[in-house]
Write an enzyme that holds these catalytic residues in place. Structure first.
Site, PDB file in Angstrom:
ATOM      1  N   GLY A  12       0.818  -1.074   0.034  1.00 31.58           N
ATOM      2  CA  GLY A  12      -0.153   0.031  -0.091  1.00 31.58           C
ATOM      3  C   GLY A  12       0.697   1.299  -0.059  1.00 31.58           C
ATOM      4  O   GLY A  12       2.039   1.312  -0.316  1.00 31.58           O
ATOM      5  N   TYR A  72       1.377   3.219   2.463  1.00 32.86           N
ATOM      6  CA  TYR A  72       2.257   3.474   3.660  1.00 32.86           C
ATOM      7  C   TYR A  72       3.198   2.147   4.009  1.00 32.86           C
ATOM      8  O   TYR A  72       4.066   2.185   4.792  1.00 32.86           O
ATOM      9  CB  TYR A  72       1.354   3.664   4.878  1.00 32.86           C
ATOM     10  CG  TYR A  72       0.446   5.085   4.565  1.00 32.86           C
ATOM     11  CD1 TYR A  72       1.036   6.309   4.688  1.00 32.86           C
ATOM     12  CD2 TYR A  72      -0.581   4.725   4.242  1.00 32.86           C
ATOM     13  CE1 TYR A  72       0.055   7.680   4.637  1.00 32.86           C
ATOM     14  CE2 TYR A  72      -1.709   5.931   4.119  1.00 32.86           C
ATOM     15  CZ  TYR A  72      -0.820   7.354   4.119  1.00 32.86           C
ATOM     16  OH  TYR A  72      -1.924   8.459   3.999  1.00 32.86           O
ATOM     17  N   GLY A  73       2.511   1.177   3.516  1.00 33.02           N
ATOM     18  CA  GLY A  73       3.479  -0.246   3.795  1.00 33.02           C
ATOM     19  C   GLY A  73       2.604  -1.348   3.366  1.00 33.02           C
ATOM     20  O   GLY A  73       1.460  -1.115   2.771  1.00 33.02           O
ATOM     21  N   LYS A 125      -3.545  -2.441   7.700  1.00 34.02           N
ATOM     22  CA  LYS A 125      -2.681  -1.718   7.041  1.00 34.02           C
ATOM     23  C   LYS A 125      -1.442  -1.153   7.958  1.00 34.02           C
ATOM     24  O   LYS A 125      -1.462  -0.407   8.884  1.00 34.02           O
ATOM     25  CB  LYS A 125      -3.564  -0.093   6.784  1.00 34.02           C
ATOM     26  CG  LYS A 125      -4.707  -0.499   5.782  1.00 34.02           C
ATOM     27  CD  LYS A 125      -5.358   0.816   5.190  1.00 34.02           C
ATOM     28  CE  LYS A 125      -6.322   0.648   4.061  1.00 34.02           C
ATOM     29  NZ  LYS A 125      -7.093   1.664   3.557  1.00 34.02           N
ATOM     30  N   GLU A 171     -12.388  -3.393   9.369  1.00 34.02           N
ATOM     31  CA  GLU A 171     -13.092  -4.610   9.285  1.00 34.02           C
ATOM     32  C   GLU A 171     -13.167  -5.195   7.933  1.00 34.02           C
ATOM     33  O   GLU A 171     -12.844  -4.461   6.853  1.00 34.02           O
ATOM     34  CB  GLU A 171     -14.737  -4.202   9.593  1.00 34.02           C
ATOM     35  CG  GLU A 171     -15.123  -3.090   8.704  1.00 34.02           C
ATOM     36  CD  GLU A 171     -16.654  -2.732   8.929  1.00 34.02           C
ATOM     37  OE1 GLU A 171     -17.310  -3.452   9.483  1.00 34.02           O
ATOM     38  OE2 GLU A 171     -16.970  -1.620   8.499  1.00 34.02           O
ATOM     39  N   ASP A 194     -13.192  10.339  -4.742  1.00 28.54           N
ATOM     40  CA  ASP A 194     -12.923   9.166  -5.828  1.00 28.54           C
ATOM     41  C   ASP A 194     -14.176   7.978  -5.735  1.00 28.54           C
ATOM     42  O   ASP A 194     -13.810   6.961  -5.381  1.00 28.54           O
ATOM     43  CB  ASP A 194     -11.595   8.683  -5.375  1.00 28.54           C
ATOM     44  CG  ASP A 194     -11.292   7.495  -6.181  1.00 28.54           C
ATOM     45  OD1 ASP A 194     -11.653   7.342  -7.475  1.00 28.54           O
ATOM     46  OD2 ASP A 194     -10.167   6.646  -5.985  1.00 28.54           O
TER      47      ASP A 194
END
Length: 406
Positions: A102, A104-105, A124, A172, A229
């Site tokens: 992703g 960030y990581g 995440k 979730e 978006d």
């Protein structure tokens, strides 16, 4: 006596005369040495502090003792604001598996076990070599989700870990998941992905659209947030056609910085989902999202076709859209097509508010067809990417669909 005195005076005069040049050498040398010592101490102090900061940002296996944790806390904005969201000590995260990289990581899937109850979650994480700015932004992301994701139609953050490394956010997990991938799977009849859902019909489009509009209306009315978006790829669908709004990266960036940079908007949101005013680089508004909502209706009724199929992404311009209207898709009733056109009015002031959209969806629901939707052609994902004008970031998600489908 006079001679002796003269000698003594003479010798004294000679000593004083000889010490003059020596003093001129010694005194400046001492001053230079003391200055160098002070500078050395300052540099040593600076390097020590920098080393402490760097150690606090290393992965957890390299951190020793509470001093690193204290340094980390000093870098994060208001960690106490997340105290109620920090994962409890008696909760355990197990069966973690990597999904994708992703922003960030790594993003992973796992099982959260608490008091005998197991919950599927999406994790995440913040990459281990992040700098202090990235740490701060990640904590701001946690604060953002803690504040805004409190509606049944917006994906929820369950817990976070920001007081020690590795940092992560727990969301979730919604299954089957990505709405666009679900539409493709239903089109292709992929077993396992949509078995648990009822047949997807025009009536299903109404039900899903109402839930999305409700989530977007909550974000706007309660938090003054424009999603930025709106698309099938940004929504998550679960059992019983339960849908939740996701994909809040653009909204978070706007909230964090006060605006979304033009280059970031173009990179994150394909042109075919952008309202004319966005293509003209004007400020994004809630009615810009309404245009994208109209495109979402088109995506759903066509089971995931790219919008404006007869236009190349390079042809998407305000001039083109001024004389172009989405064509009525097959299996699309008149009422749904009218709502689609209403949402995609050229002038953003003429587009409906979310509250009006919800009322229209309710009032026209009885007109919706209930037979399962069908598509004449199979979905060629490579062709879709080309016709939709997806960025590299969105192509990565379609790659995930291909892996799950095969």
């Amino acid at each position: 006596m006079d001679v002796q005195a003269a000698c003594n005076i003479s010798s004294l005069d000679c000593d004083e005369e000889g010490s003059g040049p020596l003093a001129l050498i010694i005194i400046p040398s001492l001053l230079a040495l003391s200055t160098l010592t002070v500078i050395t101490l300052i540099i040593w102090s600076f390097l020590s502090r920098r080393t402490a900061v760097q150690r606090s940002l290393l992965p957890s296996q390299y951190i020793n003792g509470p001093s690193s944790l204290q340094t980390l806390r000093s870098l994060t904005p208001g960690p106490d604001a997340l105290s109620l969201w920090e994962i409890p000590a008696h909760c355990h995260l197990e069966e973690v598996e990597f999904l994708e990289n992703g922003h960030y990581g790594p993003i992973c899937r796992g099982q959260l076990k608490r008091e005998g109850v197991t919950t599927s979650v999406v994790v995440k994480t913040l990459k281990g070599n992040s700098n202090s700015l990235e740490v701060n932004v990640f904590v701001e992301l946690a604060l953002f989700h803690a504040a805004v994701c409190k509606h049944e139609r917006v994906v929820r953050m369950l817990h976070c870990q920001t007081r020690r490394l590795p940092m992560y956010l727990l969301f979730e997990e919604i299954a089957p998941g990505n709405l666009l991938h679900f539409l493709w799977s239903f089109r292709e009849g992929v077993s396992g992905f949509c078995d648990q859902l009822q047949a997807f019909s025009e009536r299903s489009v109404y039900l899903v659209a109402k839930q999305v509009a409700s989530g977007l209306d909550y974000l706007l009315s309660e938090h003054r947030l424009v999603h930025g978006d709106v698309a099938a790829r940004s929504m998550l669908i679960g059992s019983g056609l339960s849908v939740k709004v996701s994909g809040l990266a653009v909204a978070f960036e706007a909230r964090r910085t006060g605006a979304v940079r033009k280059d970031e908007w173009g990179g994150k949101v394909p042109l075919k989902w952008q309202a004319p005013e966005r293509l003209m680089k004007l400020p994004v508004t809630a009615r810009s999202d309404v245009w994208s909502f109209g495109i979402l209706l088109y995506e759903m009724i066509t089971l995931g076709d790219p919008p404006f199929p007869d236009l190349d992404p390079s042809e998407m311009s305000p001039k083109t859209l001024a004389n172009y209207r989405l064509k009525r898709p097959e299996n699309c009733g008149g009422a749904l097509y009218d709502l689609m056109k209403y949402c995609c009015m050229w002038n953003f002031k003429h587009r409906p508010a979310y509250s009006d959209i919800i009322k229209l969806l309710d009032s026209y629901l009885h007109l919706a067809d209930t037979k399962p939707l069908r598509a004449a052609q199979s979905m060629d994902v490579s062709e879709y990417r080309k016709r939709a004008g997806l960025s590299r970031e969105h192509r990565k998600h379609e790659h995930e669909y291909l892996k799950s489908a095969h």
